[in-house]
Scaffold this motif. Structure first.
Motif, mmCIF file in Angstrom:
data_model
loop_
_atom_site.group_PDB
_atom_site.id
_atom_site.type_symbol
_atom_site.label_atom_id
_atom_site.label_comp_id
_atom_site.label_asym_id
_atom_site.label_seq_id
_atom_site.Cartn_x
_atom_site.Cartn_y
_atom_site.Cartn_z
ATOM 1 N N PRO A 148 0.802 -1.236 0.000
ATOM 2 C CA PRO A 148 0.000 0.000 0.000
ATOM 3 C C PRO A 148 0.835 1.286 0.000
ATOM 4 N N ASP A 149 1.917 1.313 0.762
ATOM 5 C CA ASP A 149 2.743 2.532 0.815
ATOM 6 C C ASP A 149 3.374 2.821 -0.536
ATOM 7 N N GLU A 150 3.874 1.776 -1.191
ATOM 8 C CA GLU A 150 4.499 1.947 -2.497
ATOM 9 C C GLU A 150 3.461 2.349 -3.546
ATOM 10 N N ARG A 151 2.264 1.788 -3.410
ATOM 11 C CA ARG A 151 1.182 2.119 -4.336
ATOM 12 C C ARG A 151 0.807 3.597 -4.207
ATOM 13 N N GLU A 152 0.709 4.069 -2.970
ATOM 14 C CA GLU A 152 0.384 5.475 -2.730
ATOM 15 C C GLU A 152 1.473 6.381 -3.282
ATOM 16 N N LYS A 153 2.722 5.943 -3.182
ATOM 17 C CA LYS A 153 3.851 6.721 -3.706
ATOM 18 C C LYS A 153 3.752 6.840 -5.228
ATOM 19 N N LEU A 154 3.370 5.747 -5.882
ATOM 20 C CA LEU A 154 3.223 5.773 -7.340
ATOM 21 C C LEU A 154 2.093 6.694 -7.760
ATOM 22 N N PHE A 155 0.981 6.645 -7.032
ATOM 23 C CA PHE A 155 -0.143 7.529 -7.340
ATOM 24 C C PHE A 155 0.249 8.995 -7.136
ATOM 25 N N SER A 156 1.054 9.255 -6.102
ATOM 26 C CA SER A 156 1.529 10.628 -5.872
ATOM 27 C C SER A 156 2.421 11.084 -7.022
ATOM 28 N N SER A 157 3.232 10.153 -7.539
ATOM 29 C CA SER A 157 4.086 10.494 -8.685
ATOM 30 C C SER A 157 3.243 10.851 -9.900
ATOM 31 N N MET A 158 2.149 10.128 -10.092
ATOM 32 C CA MET A 158 1.247 10.436 -11.204
ATOM 33 C C MET A 158 0.636 11.820 -11.034
ATOM 34 N N GLU A 159 0.260 12.169 -9.807
ATOM 35 C CA GLU A 159 -0.293 13.501 -9.555
ATOM 36 C C GLU A 159 0.737 14.581 -9.870
ATOM 37 N N GLU A 160 2.015 14.321 -9.558
ATOM 38 C CA GLU A 160 3.076 15.287 -9.859
ATOM 39 C C GLU A 160 3.221 15.467 -11.368
ATOM 40 N N ILE A 161 3.071 14.392 -12.119
ATOM 41 C CA ILE A 161 3.118 14.489 -13.584
ATOM 42 C C ILE A 161 1.986 15.380 -14.086
ATOM 43 N N PHE A 162 0.801 15.217 -13.544
ATOM 44 C CA PHE A 162 -0.320 16.060 -13.951
ATOM 45 C C PHE A 162 -0.036 17.533 -13.638
ATOM 46 N N ARG A 163 0.591 17.791 -12.501
ATOM 47 C CA ARG A 163 0.946 19.177 -12.157
ATOM 48 C C ARG A 163 1.935 19.749 -13.171
ATOM 49 N N GLN A 164 2.908 18.950 -13.563
ATOM 50 C CA GLN A 164 3.904 19.413 -14.524
ATOM 51 C C GLN A 164 3.276 19.676 -15.889
ATOM 52 N N ILE A 165 2.391 18.793 -16.302
ATOM 53 C CA ILE A 165 1.701 19.001 -17.577
ATOM 54 C C ILE A 165 0.833 20.250 -17.506
ATOM 55 N N ALA A 166 0.189 20.461 -16.355
ATOM 56 C CA ALA A 166 -0.643 21.658 -16.179
ATOM 57 C C ALA A 166 0.188 22.929 -16.290
ATOM 58 N N SER A 167 1.435 22.864 -15.838
ATOM 59 C CA SER A 167 2.302 24.054 -15.920
ATOM 60 C C SER A 167 2.680 24.381 -17.365
ATOM 61 N N CYS A 168 2.461 23.446 -18.276
ATOM 62 C CA CYS A 168 2.795 23.647 -19.696
ATOM 63 C C CYS A 168 1.559 23.922 -20.544
ATOM 64 N N ILE A 169 0.428 24.202 -19.889
ATOM 65 C CA ILE A 169 -0.846 24.206 -20.603
ATOM 66 C C ILE A 169 -0.942 25.296 -21.673
ATOM 67 N N HIS A 170 -0.099 26.325 -21.593
ATOM 68 C CA HIS A 170 -0.138 27.375 -22.615
ATOM 69 C C HIS A 170 0.799 27.076 -23.783
ATOM 70 N N GLN A 171 1.476 25.927 -23.722
ATOM 71 C CA GLN A 171 2.277 25.485 -24.853
ATOM 72 C C GLN A 171 1.417 24.660 -25.798
ATOM 73 N N ASP A 172 1.970 24.353 -26.967
ATOM 74 C CA ASP A 172 1.284 23.446 -27.877
ATOM 75 C C ASP A 172 1.395 22.029 -27.317
ATOM 76 N N PRO A 173 0.307 21.242 -27.346
ATOM 77 C CA PRO A 173 0.373 19.871 -26.820
ATOM 78 C C PRO A 173 1.444 19.012 -27.493
ATOM 79 N N SER A 174 1.870 19.426 -28.708
ATOM 80 C CA SER A 174 2.882 18.650 -29.429
ATOM 81 C C SER A 174 4.305 19.090 -29.084
ATOM 82 N N SER A 175 4.445 20.112 -28.230
ATOM 83 C CA SER A 175 5.778 20.622 -27.905
ATOM 84 C C SER A 175 6.610 19.546 -27.216
ATOM 85 N N ASP A 176 7.933 19.705 -27.303
ATOM 86 C CA ASP A 176 8.834 18.701 -26.740
ATOM 87 C C ASP A 176 8.624 18.526 -25.240
ATOM 88 N N GLU A 177 8.420 19.638 -24.521
ATOM 89 C CA GLU A 177 8.275 19.542 -23.073
ATOM 90 C C GLU A 177 6.994 18.800 -22.691
#
Length: 247
Positions: free
Chosen positions: A157-186
């Motif tokens: 369970p602890d490792e599973r929660e850590k993985l889910f938290s990592s996924m949430e961090e990815i969503f935050r990073q993608i959100a920070s790029c929302i004014h870029q083109d979705p096809s951009s390298d970043e």
């Protein structure tokens, strides 16, 4: 010197309840007048007033009128025991209301409904379990879901929660790029991170990724969930980013 008996109007003036309520209590034998005049007017003595005030108090304690009638017939000691039980009932309701208010505050402040703890103390399942059951119902027969489920069962369970938290961090990073083109390298780099994270749980072919992308874009719950990461339409942005990655 006040008169020894109280009229309906006297009771109304003293307690603030309506004459209609008094008449109803009389009709159901909960609170009867002490005397009736020759013309049928109800009269009450001072001890009756004390009984009425007890009834009103019990009503505020969330007793039903039937429960109040039963309560008044009990010996004093049993009344005390009943009140102690009612205290515990009210404490449980208080805690429930506090949970609801906390969830409401979280929801109003922008947190997604899937993060709320609103169903944890009810007969309904917590939302995360509901989503898991829904996924099992929709995808349960697919090889991808079976692989996903088998992988999850092997993770603590602890490792599973850590993985889910990592996924949430990815969503935050993608959100920070929302004014870029979705096809951009970043953006595509983070979409790649997202895909790699998914592949830890299931095989991800183009068809499955497209299915997830469509779910993000068109399922209102996911749109609401992604709103916590950005005020923009992150669900649509993810959809376009994932679809570009597939192509």
């Amino acid at each position: 010197m006040k008169k020894p008996l109280l009229t309906v109007n006297d009771i109304v003036q003293i307690t603030g309840i309506t004459s209609r309520t008094l008449h109803y209590y009389d009709r159901i034998d909960l609170f009867k007048p002490t005397h009736l005049t020759e013309k049928g007017y109800r009269l009450y003595d001072r001890s009756s007033l004390e009984k009425l005030q007890t009834i009103l108090f019990l009503k505020e304690l969330d007793f039903s009128l039937k429960d109040i009638a039963d309560f008044l017939k009990l010996p004093k000691q049993e009344q005390q025991q009943t009140l102690k039980k009612q205290r515990q009932t009210l404490l449980s309701k208080k805690q429930r209301l506090e949970t609801i208010m906390a969830a409401l505050e979280e929801y109003v402040s922008g947190n997604d409904i899937s993060h709320l703890q609103i169903f944890n103390t009810t007969s309904a399942l917590p939302l995360k379990e509901q989503y898991a059951n829904e996924a099992r119902w929709v995808y349960g027969e697919t090889e991808a879901y079976k692989s996903y489920n088998a992988t999850l069962e092997q993770i603590c369970p602890d490792e599973r929660e850590k993985l889910f938290s990592s996924m949430e961090e990815i969503f935050r990073q993608i959100a920070s790029c929302i004014h870029q083109d979705p096809s951009s390298d970043e953006v595509q780099r983070w979409i790649g991170e997202w895909k790699n994270m998914l592949m830890q749980f299931m095989p991800c072919d183009a068809e499955l990724l497209a299915c997830i992308a469509h779910t993000y874009k068109f399922d209102a719950r996911f749109k609401n969930y992604f709103h916590q990461y950005s005020n923009e339409d992150l669900a649509d942005f993810l959809y376009r980013g994932i679809m570009h990655n597939i192509k």
